[in-house]
Design an enzyme around this catalytic site. Structure first.
Site, short mmCIF file in Angstrom:
data_model
loop_
_atom_site.label_atom_id
_atom_site.label_comp_id
_atom_site.label_asym_id
_atom_site.label_seq_id
_atom_site.Cartn_x
_atom_site.Cartn_y
_atom_site.Cartn_z
N THR A 393 1.29 -1.55 0.32
CA THR A 393 -0.56 0.07 0.17
C THR A 393 0.89 1.73 -0.04
O THR A 393 2.08 1.33 0.32
CB THR A 393 -0.72 0.07 1.34
N GLY A 476 -0.99 -3.61 5.43
CA GLY A 476 -1.58 -4.09 5.93
C GLY A 476 -2.04 -3.68 7.82
O GLY A 476 -2.00 -2.76 7.83
#
Ligand code: GLU
Length: 577
Positions: A393, A476
Site C-alpha cells: 500500500t 496491512g
C-alpha cells in the site's frame, strides 16, 4: 537520549543516501509528503497552478500509480480523509474495492476447505471491483477545483517519459517474479526474460498514460463503462495467463463495475490527551482500533514513566485493541459492529485494568463492549486465527494555502495485487478480496456487495479546533500500530513528528511475538533488551510501513514529514521555504 542519537544517525544516513529526496521540509503555504519524489512534485505542480489540496492529492496518487505500481493504482481502492478549512469539517471517502455480485461466504473454499491464501492471491477470484477512480471522482467533483484531465497530466507525463528503476522498485519487482511470470501482460510490462527489471532501466508505461487519458476524457464513465470496463472484466474472468498456467477465475460483470459507488462516511471521532482525533470508519478497522488503544493508554501517565515502561504499555494496549478488532470489526453495512462500546472511554478503562505494569500479558481474548452501549451481550466467539494480512500500500498527505488537508491511503492489497495487468491498459488489478476471512462464522466473511475489512488509517489530529497533525501509513494490519506508535512517540514521548516517524517500529497485533524491523537493527538494541525484561519477544521483518505526515506548527509554518529510510526514503516538499 540514546534514541535521539540513533534517530539523528538515521536522518543523516538518509540525507546522504537519498536521491536528492528530502524526508522532512518546513515552510509556508502548501506542503506534501509521499513516498515518491515524482508524486510529491506532481502535487506541488498542481498547488503552484492554483489547485487545492484535493486536486494535488489526486495528482500525487495518479503519479504514485506510475512510480509505485506494485502498491497502488486505478486497479485498487482506498480511503481518503479531507479537512475542508472553509467548512471546518472532516469528510471521508470510502472507495474500498467491493465484492462482485457472485460472491458468497464459501467463495474461497474448495470441497469445504479454505483455499491457501497464497493460491487465492494470483487469480481472477481475488479481484474486487476497483474503487480508486470513483473515489478520485467524488473527491474532485465535490471538494476539488480541477478536472480529471488537469490533475492526471503529471502522471501521464511520468508514465510517458519514464523513469529509472530505483533499488526499491527492483526489490519489490523481484519479490513478484513468480507471480508476474504467470501472466503474459504482466511479464511483458514488469519482467525481462522472467526477471525483475534491473536497477537503472528506463521504465515507461505508455498504456497507463493512455488509460489516464481515457479517464481524463470520459471521466468516471470512461473507466466503469465501455471499453475499459470490458477489458477489466475480461482480465478477471479469463486472466491472461501464459501457456500451461491455470489460475482460478472470477465472474465479475459489467454491472458490477457500473454499479460501483464510493461512500461518504462519518469519520471516527475520539480524543487523546487534549487532541481531537479523526479516524477512518468501517469497513476500515483502523479508526476504531487506534481510538480504542489510545483510550486504553489514556489511563496511564506515560510522560511520567521511563520510556521502556511507556512502550510496554503501548504494546499491551495495542494487543487488547487488536483482540477486539479481530473479533468484532467488519463492513458496518453488513454487520452490527459494537462501535459505540468499543469507542467508550469506560470500556477502555475496564480493558486497561487487564494490563500489568511490569509484565507482558500474552494473547488476549476480546472484551465485551456491549454493556457499554446499553446492548445485550452476544456470546463470545473463539478468537479467530490471525488472518494473513501482509504489508503493502501507500499513504500520502497534502495541505494547501487555504489550510485544506488530505490524508489518503490507497492500495491494490498485496505487492503487485493479483499480479494481473489488464492487457493493453498498463495497470495491475487488486487482490483485495483476500482481505476477507476465508471461512466463518466471522463478521468479515465474503458476501456479495460487501467490502472486506481494512486497516487503512488516514488520521487527522486537531488541538483547540485547529489542525495539529496528519499521519498515515501503508503496511496491512501494521498500519494501525504504525499510526498509533507515531502518535504515542510524538504526543507522549516528546519526539518531533520527524523523529516519531523515523523511530524503530514495534507492531503487537495480539500475536505471540511483537513484529520489529531488521532494517533498523532493533533486535539486540538496548531498547529491545529493556523491553525483553517485561517479557516481550520479537519476530523480525525487513521494515514496517512507510508513513507520511504533516505537522502544523505553532509559528504558522507546516512541516511535511516522510520516511528517511524505509521504502527507499520518501519526499517531503513545502511550497515556500
Ligand atoms: N489490504 C490492506 C488493508 O486494506 C492494505 C494492504 C496493505 O497495506 O498491505 O488494510
Amino acid at each position: 537520549m540514546q534514541h535521539r542519537a540513533l534517530l539523528s544517525a538515521i536522518l543523516m544516513t538518509a540525507a546522504l543516501a537519498a536521491w536528492a529526496k528530502q524526508p522532512v521540509a518546513t515552510g509556508h503555504g502548501g506542503a506534501v509528503a509521499t513516498i515518491s519524489d515524482q508524486a510529491s512534485r506532481a502535487a506541488m505542480e498542481i498547488l503552484d497552478a492554483g489547485g487545492n489540496a484535493v486536486d494535488a492529492a489526486v495528482a500525487a496518487a495518479a503519479t504514485l500509480g506510475v512510480t509505485d505500481p506494485f502498491s497502488c493504482g486505478v486497479g485498487g481502492g482506498g480511503f481518503m480523509m479531507i479537512y475542508s478549512a472553509k467548512d471546518k469539517r472532516v469528510i471521508t471517502i470510502d472507495h474500498r474495492e467491493t465484492a462482485p455480485a457472485y460472491f458468497s461466504p464459501t467463495v474461497f473454499q474448495k470441497n469445504g476447505k479454505e483455499i491457501e491464501w497464497d493460491d487465492a492471491v494470483p487469480t481472477g477470484l481475488s479481484v474486487g471491483v476497483p474503487g480508486t477512480v470513483r473515489g478520485w471522482n467524488e473527491a474532485l467533483t465535490r471538494y476539488g477545483t480541477m478536472s480529471f484531465a488537469q490533475v492526471l497530466k503529471p502522471g501521464i507525463r511520468v508514465a510517458e517519459q519514464g523513469f529509472k528503476v530505483e533499488p526499491n522498485f527492483n526489490r519489490i519487482n523481484t519479490l513478484n517474479e513468480a507471480k508476474f511470470g504467470r501472466f503474459e501482460s504482466t511479464s511483458s510490462l514488469y519482467l525481462k526474460e522472467g526477471k525483475a527489471l534491473p536497477v537503472g532501466t528506463l521504465f515507461r508505461n505508455p498504456d497507463l498514460a493512455n488509460t489516464y487519458r481515457e479517464i481524463g476524457k470520459g471521466g468516471v464513465k470512461g473507466f466503469y463503462e465501455g471499453a475499459l470496463a470490458q477489458s477489466i472484466v475480461k482480465a478477471v474472468n479469463t486472466p491472461p495467463t501464459k501457456a500451461g498456467v491455470t489460475v482460478l477465475t472470477g465472474q465479475m460483470t459489467l454491472n458490477d463495475l457500473k454499479d460501483y459507488e464510493a461512500r461518504l462516511r462519518q469519520p471516527i471521532r475520539s480524543s487523546y490527551r487534549g487532541y481531537e482525533l479523526y479516524g477512518m470508519p468501517m469497513p476500515s478497522s483502523g479508526g476504531i482500533a487506534i481510538a480504542e488503544a489510545l483510550n486504553i493508554l489514556e489511563n496511564f501517565d506515560l510522560k511520567s514513566m521511563p520510556r521502556t515502561q511507556a512502550e510496554h504499555l503501548y504494546l499491551e494496549a495495542s494487543r487488547l485493541a487488536f483482540a477486539d478488532r479481530n473479533a468484532y470489526v467488519a463492513d458496518g453495512e453488513y454487520i452490527d459492529v459494537p462501535r459505540v462500546g468499543l469507542l467508550s472511554k469506560e470500556y477502555a478503562r475496564e480493558r486497561a485494568r487487564q494490563i500489568d505494569l511490569k509484565t507482558a500479558h500474552g494473547k488476549a481474548t476480546q472484551g465485551d463492549p456491549y454493556p457499554f452501549q446499553n446492548d445485550l451481550s452476544v456470546p463470545l466467539r473463539p478468537q479467530p486465527a490471525l488472518a494473513a494480512e501482509p504489508a503493502h500500500t501507500t499513504h500520502l498527505t497534502v495541505t494547501d494555502r487555504e489550510g485544506n488537508i488530505v490524508a489518503y491511503t490507497f492500495t491494490i492489497e498485496d505487492w503487485g495485487g493479483s499480479g494481473i495487468v489488464v492487457p493493453g491498459r498498463g495497470f495491475l488489478l487488486n487482490n483485495e478480496m483476500t482481505d476477507f476471512e476465508f471461512s466463518g462464522p466471522h463478521p468479515n466473511v465474503p458476501e456479495a456487495g460487501k467490502r472486506p475489512r481494512s486497516s487503512m488509517s488516514p488520521t487527522l489530529a486537531f488541538k483547540n479546533g485547529k489542525p495539529a497533525f496528519s499521519i498515515g501509513s501503508p503496511g496491512g494490519s501494521t498500519i494501525i500500530t504504525t499510526v498509533m506508535q507515531t502518535i504515542v512517540n510524538h504526543v507522549d514521548l516528546g519526539m518531533s513528528l520527524g523523529e516519531a516517524l523515523a523511530a524503530p517500529r514495534m507492531s503487537q497485533r495480539n500475536g505471540d511475538k511483537t513484529e520489529v524491523e531488521s532494517l533498523l537493527k532493533f533486535v539486540g538494541s538496548p531498547q529491545a533488551q529493556a523491553l525483553e525484561a517485561y517479557g516481550h519477544t520479537w519476530s523480525e521483518t525487513d521494515e514496517i510501513g512507510a508513513a507520511n505526515g504533516l505537522r502544523f506548527n505553532d509559528d504558522g509554518t507546516v512541516t511535511a514529514v516522510s520516511e528517511p529510510l524505509r521504502h527507499g526514503g520518501g519526499s517531503a516538499i513545502v511550497q515556500k521555504q
